[in-house]
Motif scaffolding. Structure first.
Motif, PDB file in Angstrom:
ATOM      1  N   PRO A  43       0.816  -1.220   0.000  1.00 28.72           N
ATOM      2  CA  PRO A  43       0.000   0.000   0.000  1.00 28.72           C
ATOM      3  C   PRO A  43       0.843   1.260   0.000  1.00 28.72           C
ATOM      4  CG  PRO A  43      -0.689  -1.492   1.740  1.00 28.72           C
ATOM      5  CD  PRO A  43       0.581  -2.018   1.206  1.00 28.72           C
ATOM      6  N   PHE A  44       1.978   1.182   0.702  1.00 29.49           N
ATOM      7  CA  PHE A  44       2.884   2.320   0.739  1.00 29.49           C
ATOM      8  C   PHE A  44       3.433   2.610  -0.656  1.00 29.49           C
ATOM      9  CE2 PHE A  44       7.085   4.150   1.808  1.00 29.49           C
ATOM     10  CZ  PHE A  44       6.602   5.292   2.403  1.00 29.49           C
ATOM     11  N   MET A  45       3.736   1.533  -1.396  1.00 30.88           N
ATOM     12  CA  MET A  45       4.261   1.726  -2.751  1.00 30.88           C
ATOM     13  C   MET A  45       3.204   2.317  -3.672  1.00 30.88           C
ATOM     14  SD  MET A  45       6.703  -1.567  -3.262  1.00 30.88           S
ATOM     15  CE  MET A  45       7.439  -1.155  -4.830  1.00 30.88           C
ATOM     16  N   PHE A  46       1.953   1.888  -3.483  1.00 30.49           N
ATOM     17  CA  PHE A  46       0.882   2.505  -4.285  1.00 30.49           C
ATOM     18  C   PHE A  46       0.799   3.996  -4.006  1.00 30.49           C
ATOM     19  CE2 PHE A  46      -1.193  -1.858  -4.142  1.00 30.49           C
ATOM     20  CZ  PHE A  46      -0.643  -2.185  -5.364  1.00 30.49           C
ATOM     21  N   LEU A  47       0.944   4.326  -2.711  1.00 29.04           N
ATOM     22  CA  LEU A  47       0.900   5.732  -2.321  1.00 29.04           C
ATOM     23  C   LEU A  47       2.051   6.508  -2.970  1.00 29.04           C
ATOM     24  CD1 LEU A  47      -0.913   7.381  -0.432  1.00 29.04           C
ATOM     25  CD2 LEU A  47       0.862   7.161   1.296  1.00 29.04           C
ATOM     26  N   VAL A  48       3.256   5.896  -2.933  1.00 25.19           N
ATOM     27  CA  VAL A  48       4.423   6.551  -3.533  1.00 25.19           C
ATOM     28  C   VAL A  48       4.206   6.744  -5.029  1.00 25.19           C
ATOM     29  CG1 VAL A  48       6.849   6.197  -4.119  1.00 25.19           C
ATOM     30  CG2 VAL A  48       6.082   5.795  -1.812  1.00 25.19           C
ATOM     31  N   ALA A  49       3.624   5.734  -5.682  1.00 27.19           N
ATOM     32  CA  ALA A  49       3.376   5.848  -7.117  1.00 27.19           C
ATOM     33  C   ALA A  49       2.426   7.004  -7.413  1.00 27.19           C
ATOM     34  CB  ALA A  49       2.814   4.539  -7.650  1.00 27.19           C
ATOM     35  N   ALA A  50       1.347   7.078  -6.638  1.00 30.46           N
ATOM     36  CA  ALA A  50       0.396   8.167  -6.850  1.00 30.46           C
ATOM     37  C   ALA A  50       1.054   9.519  -6.600  1.00 30.46           C
ATOM     38  CB  ALA A  50      -0.806   7.993  -5.924  1.00 30.46           C
ATOM     39  N   TYR A  51       1.904   9.565  -5.564  1.00 39.12           N
ATOM     40  CA  TYR A  51       2.605  10.811  -5.262  1.00 39.12           C
ATOM     41  C   TYR A  51       3.532  11.205  -6.399  1.00 39.12           C
ATOM     42  CZ  TYR A  51       5.847  14.030  -3.116  1.00 39.12           C
ATOM     43  OH  TYR A  51       6.617  15.118  -2.861  1.00 39.12           O
ATOM     44  N   LEU A  52       4.234  10.201  -6.953  1.00 40.73           N
ATOM     45  CA  LEU A  52       5.171  10.502  -8.049  1.00 40.73           C
ATOM     46  C   LEU A  52       4.435  11.044  -9.261  1.00 40.73           C
ATOM     47  CD1 LEU A  52       7.723   7.564  -8.006  1.00 40.73           C
ATOM     48  CD2 LEU A  52       8.221   9.970  -7.752  1.00 40.73           C
ATOM     49  N   GLY A  72       6.065   6.725 -11.715  1.00 42.08           N
ATOM     50  CA  GLY A  72       4.936   6.182 -10.966  1.00 42.08           C
ATOM     51  C   GLY A  72       4.562   4.797 -11.454  1.00 42.08           C
ATOM     52  N   GLY A  73       4.544   4.639 -12.780  1.00 41.26           N
ATOM     53  CA  GLY A  73       4.220   3.341 -13.350  1.00 41.26           C
ATOM     54  C   GLY A  73       5.236   2.284 -12.967  1.00 41.26           C
ATOM     55  N   ALA A  74       6.510   2.694 -12.931  1.00 37.73           N
ATOM     56  CA  ALA A  74       7.549   1.737 -12.564  1.00 37.73           C
ATOM     57  C   ALA A  74       7.393   1.291 -11.113  1.00 37.73           C
ATOM     58  CB  ALA A  74       8.927   2.352 -12.782  1.00 37.73           C
ATOM     59  N   LEU A 119      -1.020   3.981 -14.649  1.00 33.12           N
ATOM     60  CA  LEU A 119      -1.754   2.747 -14.349  1.00 33.12           C
ATOM     61  C   LEU A 119      -1.446   1.668 -15.384  1.00 33.12           C
ATOM     62  CD1 LEU A 119      -3.844   1.731 -12.315  1.00 33.12           C
ATOM     63  CD2 LEU A 119      -5.587   2.281 -13.996  1.00 33.12           C
ATOM     64  N   SER A 120      -1.488   2.075 -16.657  1.00 30.20           N
ATOM     65  CA  SER A 120      -1.237   1.107 -17.719  1.00 30.20           C
ATOM     66  C   SER A 120       0.186   0.592 -17.690  1.00 30.20           C
ATOM     67  CB  SER A 120      -1.501   1.746 -19.081  1.00 30.20           C
ATOM     68  OG  SER A 120      -2.842   1.692 -19.369  1.00 30.20           O
ATOM     69  N   ILE A 121       1.141   1.504 -17.428  1.00 29.81           N
ATOM     70  CA  ILE A 121       2.549   1.082 -17.421  1.00 29.81           C
ATOM     71  C   ILE A 121       2.785   0.099 -16.276  1.00 29.81           C
ATOM     72  CG2 ILE A 121       4.894   1.889 -17.010  1.00 29.81           C
ATOM     73  CD1 ILE A 121       4.113   4.420 -18.550  1.00 29.81           C
TER      74      ILE A 121
END
Lengths: 108, 247, 107
Positions: free
Chosen positions: B117-126, B140-142, B213-215
């Motif tokens: 969940p933390f990584m999802f948060l980081v992705a959204a933040y990026l 973010g996709g990566a 999201l797609s990436i």
């Protein structure tokens, strides 16, 4: 004294040459894919180091965007190449073991 | 086994062809190196051009502006390349890797449950940060893809369980959103990928979110390496026929 | 002070470049492919440092996330698959069923 972007450009060149040599010489398919990744890293390093100029403060963002695109494309190409390599091994009789030289299979 | 006796496996004799390749490459490298050395060191790049038009781009980060606005074509085609890579992988093989790797240590499981969940948060933040600082759809996709891979190698095989249609829609979301925005711009402002000035910021963030999201999904699907079995829940299993008429 | 900083940066550059070249050389020349893949992941991370040094934080973020998080696992998964395939093949070749741990069904 050597400037920073020259140093990194030459490093990129050497990486490219190393990768190309290994791509030609090595026989293991995974090693070839690794070598092509090293080659692409060298090209990216050359591009980004041309964007870096120590003198003026600004950084050219166009090569950065190109490299960013290139990194993602190279990942997808790598993934496709890896699946192809697995298929080659499945369909052919070539046994690609962990090493790329001949050794006795009794120990393996 | 391998590292204990390296001397045993040294190459016995040197192939003359390898020597030839070595010297050819050394020559080419030397010439390229000389070219690099005589290249002008203080050549003006495009940084001033980018800085001059940055306020028209809709974002404050120059790299994101170049990626999505000034050279939007590249990025559009690049997202398509990612999509094509997944199509290529899927047409080559079925997924043999279903995610479950055998013994997963409880530490790893707990760690991934904490971390994902933390990584999802980081992705959204990026993705959000990409409009004004370093970051954006690719980063973010990566991170999303990394989270997906991490979950796949623990005992959370989410991707093979996703039904076929939502998975394919997710994979195609980025290219479709990007392309439809580009075509909409063609109708609205008369140029392909020429964003209207007022809506540029919103459109760029929309494209970035969809592409991220797609990436992320694409990278996880590439890691699975083959068409997942999730679609068997919807479709009939087939033997050698062409059963993908819904694409 | 500025001159000292310049020397420190130059030394850092040299160290970074030497590490990159050494890692590339090692990963292309080591006989063990698994080791090569692990070295490649390290190479990606050092590359991310080089991007930071060249003031390309966007590229550094992408390289760190993709090099360590995606490319490495891709190679490791492919290696595992290849080894399993060659093990199965070898098992078929020699007709000696030593262990049950590399039966075709188990991943």
């Amino acid at each position: 004294m050597m400037s920073t972007n020259l140093l990194y450009s030459l490093t990129g060149l050497v990486l490219f040459a190393l990768g190309l040599y290994a791509l030609i010489v090595c026989s293991h398919l995974l090693r070839k894919i690794l070598a092509s990744n090293i080659m692409s890293s060298g090209v990216f390093l050359m591009l980004v180091s041309t964007a870096y100029r120590a003198g003026n403060g600004k950084i050219d963002p166009v090569p950065h965007a190109m490299v960013l695109t290139g990194i993602v494309v190279s990942v997808s190409a790598t993934a496709l190449a890896l699946v192809l390599a697995c298929r080659v091994q499945e369909t052919s009789n070539v046994t690609l073991v962990r090493e790329e030289y001949q050794h006795d299979t009794s120990g393996a | 086994m391998l590292t204990t006796a390296p001397a045993k496996y040294r190459r016995k004799r040197i192939d003359p062809l390898v020597v030839l390749v070595f010297f050819l490459l050394a020559g080419v490298t030397a010439m390229l190196g000389r070219t690099i050395c005589i290249m002008p060191q203080q050549m003006p790049g495009l940084e001033n051009e980018v800085a001059r038009h940055l306020h028209n781009s809709g974002v404050a980060s120059p790299v994101t502006a170049v990626l999505l606005n000034f050279r939007g074509y590249d990025t559009l085609l690049e997202v398509m390349v990612l999509f094509l890579a997944v199509l290529g992988v899927w047409s080559l093989t079925r997924a043999t890797f279903v995610g479950y790797m055998g013994d997963v240590s409880p530490v790893q499981l707990a760690m991934v449950r904490l971390l994902a969940p933390f990584m999802f948060l980081v992705a959204a933040y990026l993705v959000w940060q990409g409009s004004h600082l370093a970051g954006g759809a690719f980063q973010g996709g990566a991170v999303l893809g990394g989270a997906g891979v991490l979950m796949l190698i623990t005992d959370l095989p989410w991707l093979p369980m996703v039904p076929a249609r939502p998975l394919r829609c997710g994979l195609a979301l980025g290219p479709v959103v990007f392309l439809s925005v580009a075509l909409g711009c063609l109708i609205w402002s008369g140029g392909f990928l020429v964003y209207p000035l007022q809506a540029a910021a919103f459109l760029l963030v929309l494209i970035e979110a969809a592409c991220a999201l797609s990436i992320g999904l694409t990278l996880a699907a590439l890691f699975v390496g083959g068409r997942p079995y999730g679609e068997l829940m919807e479709e009939q299993p087939y033997e050698g026929g062409s059963g993908q008429g819904d694409e | 002070m500025v001159a000292e900083m310049t020397y420190i940066m130059a030394g850092f550059d040299m160290l970074l470049v030497a590490t990159l070249l050494w890692l590339a050389w090692r990963l292309l020349s080591t006989p063990d492919i698994f080791k090569a893949v692990v070295l490649f992941i390290c190479f990606g991370l050092v590359m991310a440092l080089a991007w930071v040094r060249l003031r390309a934080p966007d590229v550094a973020l992408a390289e760190a996330a993709i090099g360590a998080g995606i490319t490495g696992p891709l190679f490791l998964a492919a290696l595992r698959r290849m080894e399993r395939l060659s093990k199965e093949e070898r098992r078929l070749d020699f007709e000696e069923d030593r262990d049950a741990d590399h039966s075709p069904g188990k991943v």
